[in-house]
Design a protein around this motif. Structure first.
Motif, PDB file in Angstrom:
ATOM      1  N   MET A   1       0.816  -1.188   0.000  1.00 42.42           N
ATOM      2  CA  MET A   1       0.000   0.000   0.000  1.00 42.42           C
ATOM      3  C   MET A   1       0.867   1.262   0.000  1.00 42.42           C
ATOM      4  O   MET A   1       0.504   2.248  -0.610  1.00 42.42           O
ATOM      5  CB  MET A   1      -0.890  -0.063   1.239  1.00 42.42           C
ATOM      6  N   SER A   2       1.986   1.222   0.678  1.00 42.25           N
ATOM      7  CA  SER A   2       2.834   2.416   0.752  1.00 42.25           C
ATOM      8  C   SER A   2       3.509   2.690  -0.595  1.00 42.25           C
ATOM      9  O   SER A   2       3.792   3.832  -0.913  1.00 42.25           O
ATOM     10  CB  SER A   2       3.867   2.273   1.856  1.00 42.25           C
ATOM     11  N   ALA A   3       3.759   1.651  -1.398  1.00 43.40           N
ATOM     12  CA  ALA A   3       4.369   1.857  -2.716  1.00 43.40           C
ATOM     13  C   ALA A   3       3.411   2.595  -3.642  1.00 43.40           C
ATOM     14  O   ALA A   3       3.813   3.495  -4.378  1.00 43.40           O
ATOM     15  CB  ALA A   3       4.780   0.523  -3.321  1.00 43.40           C
ATOM     16  N   THR A   4       2.135   2.236  -3.614  1.00 40.61           N
ATOM     17  CA  THR A   4       1.169   2.927  -4.470  1.00 40.61           C
ATOM     18  C   THR A   4       0.926   4.353  -3.988  1.00 40.61           C
ATOM     19  O   THR A   4       0.731   5.257  -4.797  1.00 40.61           O
ATOM     20  CB  THR A   4      -0.169   2.169  -4.530  1.00 40.61           C
ATOM     21  N   SER A   5       0.939   4.563  -2.694  1.00 44.34           N
ATOM     22  CA  SER A   5       0.726   5.926  -2.195  1.00 44.34           C
ATOM     23  C   SER A   5       1.919   6.815  -2.533  1.00 44.34           C
ATOM     24  O   SER A   5       1.746   7.993  -2.835  1.00 44.34           O
ATOM     25  CB  SER A   5       0.455   5.929  -0.685  1.00 44.34           C
ATOM     26  N   SER A   6       3.125   6.259  -2.502  1.00 44.69           N
ATOM     27  CA  SER A   6       4.289   7.080  -2.865  1.00 44.69           C
ATOM     28  C   SER A   6       4.300   7.373  -4.371  1.00 44.69           C
ATOM     29  O   SER A   6       4.708   8.444  -4.781  1.00 44.69           O
ATOM     30  CB  SER A   6       5.587   6.391  -2.436  1.00 44.69           C
ATOM     31  N   ILE A   7       3.819   6.442  -5.182  1.00 46.58           N
ATOM     32  CA  ILE A   7       3.708   6.693  -6.623  1.00 46.58           C
ATOM     33  C   ILE A   7       2.692   7.801  -6.873  1.00 46.58           C
ATOM     34  O   ILE A   7       2.924   8.688  -7.702  1.00 46.58           O
ATOM     35  CB  ILE A   7       3.331   5.392  -7.379  1.00 46.58           C
ATOM     36  N   TRP A   8       1.582   7.786  -6.166  1.00 49.46           N
ATOM     37  CA  TRP A   8       0.581   8.832  -6.328  1.00 49.46           C
ATOM     38  C   TRP A   8       1.130  10.200  -5.895  1.00 49.46           C
ATOM     39  O   TRP A   8       0.845  11.220  -6.512  1.00 49.46           O
ATOM     40  CB  TRP A   8      -0.698   8.504  -5.553  1.00 49.46           C
ATOM     41  N   LYS A   9       1.925  10.194  -4.836  1.00 49.68           N
ATOM     42  CA  LYS A   9       2.536  11.457  -4.406  1.00 49.68           C
ATOM     43  C   LYS A   9       3.465  12.014  -5.488  1.00 49.68           C
ATOM     44  O   LYS A   9       3.479  13.204  -5.748  1.00 49.68           O
ATOM     45  CB  LYS A   9       3.321  11.258  -3.103  1.00 49.68           C
ATOM     46  N   VAL A  10       4.215  11.134  -6.134  1.00 56.41           N
ATOM     47  CA  VAL A  10       5.118  11.558  -7.205  1.00 56.41           C
ATOM     48  C   VAL A  10       4.316  12.078  -8.394  1.00 56.41           C
ATOM     49  O   VAL A  10       4.647  13.113  -8.981  1.00 56.41           O
ATOM     50  CB  VAL A  10       6.059  10.400  -7.616  1.00 56.41           C
ATOM     51  N   VAL A  11       3.261  11.387  -8.762  1.00 60.80           N
ATOM     52  CA  VAL A  11       2.436  11.794  -9.902  1.00 60.80           C
ATOM     53  C   VAL A  11       1.778  13.150  -9.625  1.00 60.80           C
ATOM     54  O   VAL A  11       1.780  14.045 -10.479  1.00 60.80           O
ATOM     55  CB  VAL A  11       1.376  10.706 -10.226  1.00 60.80           C
TER      56      VAL A  11
END
Length: 111
Positions: A1-11
């Protein structure tokens, strides 16, 4: 879950940066326009006539006097001075033609 949230933060950060650049450019352009309006110059460009790719005639008003100048890529030449009056560029050019025609007639030149 933290990997997808960090990707969303980058996007989201990337979208913000991409939107921020045009906004800054728009603000810079707007402030430059405002500065041009505030800084009234004593030199006014009355009219410009293009003669070619890099050549033009400019009618410029400076301190109540109008100057006809020729502008090229390498030089600026003073062609004629006119007293400031509310007349158009075309009428000034007609006056010059009339003066040249009378000069040629008085000198005996024929065209």
């Amino acid at each position: 879950m933290s990997a997808t949230s960090s990707i969303w933060k980058v996007v989201i950060s990337l979208i913000f940066v991409i939107a921020f650049i045009p906004a800054c450019l728009w603000l810079m352009k707007r402030f430059q326009f405002a500065q041009m309006k505030l800084g009234q110059s004593d030199i006014k460009i009355v009219n410009v006539q293009s003669l070619g790719a890099k050549e033009k005639l400019m009618l410029v008003e400076v301190e109540g006097e109008r100057l006809l100048i020729g502008v090229t890529a390498h030089s600026i030449s003073h062609l004629r001075s006119f007293p400031s009056k509310a007349s158009s560029f075309a009428s000034m050019m007609k006056d010059v033609d009339r003066e040249n025609a009378t000069d040629n007639k008085s000198n005996g030149d024929t065209l």
